[in-house]
Design an enzyme around this catalytic site. Structure first.
Site, PDB file in Angstrom:
ATOM      1  N   ASP A 126       0.822  -1.217   0.000  1.00 46.01           N
ATOM      2  CA  ASP A 126       0.000   0.000   0.000  1.00 46.01           C
ATOM      3  C   ASP A 126       0.861   1.275   0.000  1.00 46.01           C
ATOM      4  O   ASP A 126       2.101   1.199  -0.040  1.00 46.01           O
ATOM      5  CB  ASP A 126      -0.919  -0.084   1.236  1.00 46.01           C
ATOM      6  CG  ASP A 126      -2.298   0.491   0.982  1.00 46.01           C
ATOM      7  OD1 ASP A 126      -2.447   1.314   0.077  1.00 46.01           O
ATOM      8  OD2 ASP A 126      -3.222   0.111   1.730  1.00 46.01           O
ATOM      9  N   ASP A 183      -9.950   3.715  -3.542  1.00 46.35           N
ATOM     10  CA  ASP A 183     -10.690   2.554  -3.007  1.00 46.35           C
ATOM     11  C   ASP A 183     -12.113   2.482  -3.545  1.00 46.35           C
ATOM     12  O   ASP A 183     -12.819   3.477  -3.600  1.00 46.35           O
ATOM     13  CB  ASP A 183     -10.764   2.658  -1.476  1.00 46.35           C
ATOM     14  CG  ASP A 183      -9.420   2.385  -0.831  1.00 46.35           C
ATOM     15  OD1 ASP A 183      -8.397   2.451  -1.541  1.00 46.35           O
ATOM     16  OD2 ASP A 183      -9.412   2.119   0.372  1.00 46.35           O
TER      17      ASP A 183
HETATM   18  C1  GAL Z   1      -6.056   1.383   1.278  1.00 44.55           C
HETATM   19  C2  GAL Z   1      -6.143   0.382   0.136  1.00 44.55           C
HETATM   20  C3  GAL Z   1      -7.251  -0.591   0.449  1.00 44.55           C
HETATM   21  C4  GAL Z   1      -6.948  -1.287   1.751  1.00 44.55           C
HETATM   22  C5  GAL Z   1      -6.735  -0.270   2.867  1.00 44.55           C
HETATM   23  C6  GAL Z   1      -6.265  -0.905   4.145  1.00 44.55           C
HETATM   24  O1  GAL Z   1      -5.037   2.290   1.030  1.00 44.55           O
HETATM   25  O2  GAL Z   1      -6.363   1.064  -1.063  1.00 44.55           O
HETATM   26  O3  GAL Z   1      -7.402  -1.510  -0.615  1.00 44.55           O
HETATM   27  O4  GAL Z   1      -5.807  -2.084   1.593  1.00 44.55           O
HETATM   28  O5  GAL Z   1      -5.788   0.711   2.494  1.00 44.55           O
HETATM   29  O6  GAL Z   1      -6.038   0.032   5.151  1.00 44.55           O
END
Ligand code: GAL
Length: 382
Positions: A126, A183
């Site tokens: 991430d 997301d």
């Molecule tokens: C976001 C990511 C998500 C998930 C989340 C977890 O940045 O895009 O898919 O992994 O963090 O905190």
């Protein structure tokens, strides 16, 4: 090659958020096998953010949260492997994960070895809490190399949300899939916004984000919300999608050749969505061995329309209707490199209904229902 066709699996984030534990992971592995997902081609069980304690241990390693994972992560990996599946985990390129837990910036080689020691086959990486002065491309390259240095085959799922025009370079640093969107949440508007952002690249509007989509490394438009029906971490109980909206989502992911990471609770998904997620014809298009990127056919953002060349001289046509009311879609064959005097007709099958539509020349027209889509498998006939 580690990934010949778009990766397929399940990820914990959409439904469970921080409520993950070994029971969830193991039950998902059971469901994957018992409910037919494994036979359909799904392989990976991936635990997302929130698996660890808030601080590293004395040896510098990240520590699994003992309340969630009392037997440690290797135990979970071994169980997943015992089912003939592969196991995925999560870290982040910043100094803390999105949920504020220990993250891999400056610890790449140590953490990569830890994941390899667990028996991990897939790492989602991430982009939260990334230092201002650090370099994104170098950070992703460093983890890609750290994974390779372990000597274990670990799929590198880079997730920097498309920052720094990631679709242009993620393949070159060794990623096997790269998120180029923010997301998703469990609404039709969220899904439609993602599709539009992918088909109309914000830097070069005449381009799409798919030009680098090919065997070895795939453009990732996030985990599916198919089957969530308003329940779970990225859902809002007040807004439930319809089955048709899920069909459009899944058909787009399949027709565009995107990785298929399910996000619903696959233990309890209703029969209709389970059958959709296991639709053989849509999956065959997703997994087509030539892995070609799509070609956009229309500039109307509310009616995403594209073709994609398949193996065996076939191709697929896709059209969706993102707005209210029925849409009458025309396909003009010269747009697809098939001029009027070519001497061929195009034989079409509606992939979703299975209906054989017959052979067409020059043009064809179909109705696409509100929030619905059309997927046509096409081949030349003389
Ligand atoms: C976001 C990511 C998500 C998930 C989340 C977890 O940045 O895009 O898919 O992994 O963090 O905190």
């Amino acid at each position: 090659m580690l990934v010949q066709t778009p990766p397929m699996g399940w990820n914990s984030w959409n439904t469970f958020g921080d409520r993950i534990n070994e029971k969830v992971a193991m039950e998902m592995a059971d469901a994957m096998v018992e409910l037919g997902y494994k036979d359909a081609g799904y392989q990976y069980i991936v635990l997302d953010d929130c698996w660890s304690l808030p601080e590293r241990g004395e040896d510098g390693r990240i520590v699994a949260n003992p309340e969630k994972f009392p037997h440690g992560m290797k135990y979970v990996a071994d169980y997943v492997h015992s089912k003939g599946l592969k196991f995925g985990m999560y870290s982040c390129s910043g100094v803390r994960t999105c949920c504020g837990l220990p993250s891999s910036f400056g610890h790449e080689y140590l953490d990569a070895q830890m994941f390899a020691d667990f028996g991990v086959d897939f790492l989602k990486y991430d982009y939260c809490n990334f230092p201002e002065t650090a370099k994104c491309r170098l950070a992703y390259l460093t983890m890609a190399q750290a994974l390779r240095a372990t000597g274990r085959d670990i799929l590198f799922s880079a997730c920097n949300w498309g920052c720094e025009d990631s679709w242009e370079w993620m393949r070159s640093i060794g990623a096997h899939m790269y998120r180029s969107t923010g997301d998703i949440n469990d609404t039709f508007q969220s899904m439609a916004g993602i599709v539009q952002s992918q088909l109309f690249n914000h830097v070069s509007p005449s381009e799409t984000n798919y030009n680098a989509n090919a065997a070895g490394c795939f453009n990732d438009t996030d985990m599916l919300t198919v089957g969530m029906y308003g329940n779970g971490n990225v859902a809002n109980n007040a807004v439930k999608q319809t089955y048709r909206e899920y069909e459009t989502q899944f058909a787009y992911w399949c027709a565009s050749g995107t990785p298929l990471m399910m996000g619903c609770d696959i233990r309890n998904v209703d029969d209709e969505c389970r059958k959709l997620l296991q639709n053989k014809e849509l999956l065959a298009i997703n997994q087509d061995p030539e892995c070609r990127p799509l070609l956009r056919l229309c500039n109307d953002k509310n009616h995403p329309t594209f073709m994609r060349e398949l193996s065996n001289n076939e191709f697929v046509l896709f059209c969706a209707n993102f707005i209210d009311g029925t849409r009458h879609t025309h396909f003009y064959f010269p747009d697809m490199g098939i001029p009027t005097n070519c001497g061929c007709k195009i034989d079409m099958t509606n992939v979703i209904t299975g209906e054989h539509l017959g052979a067409f020349a020059d043009t064809c027209q179909f109705e696409v229902p509100e929030h619905g889509c059309l997927v046509l498998r096409c081949k030349f006939v003389k």
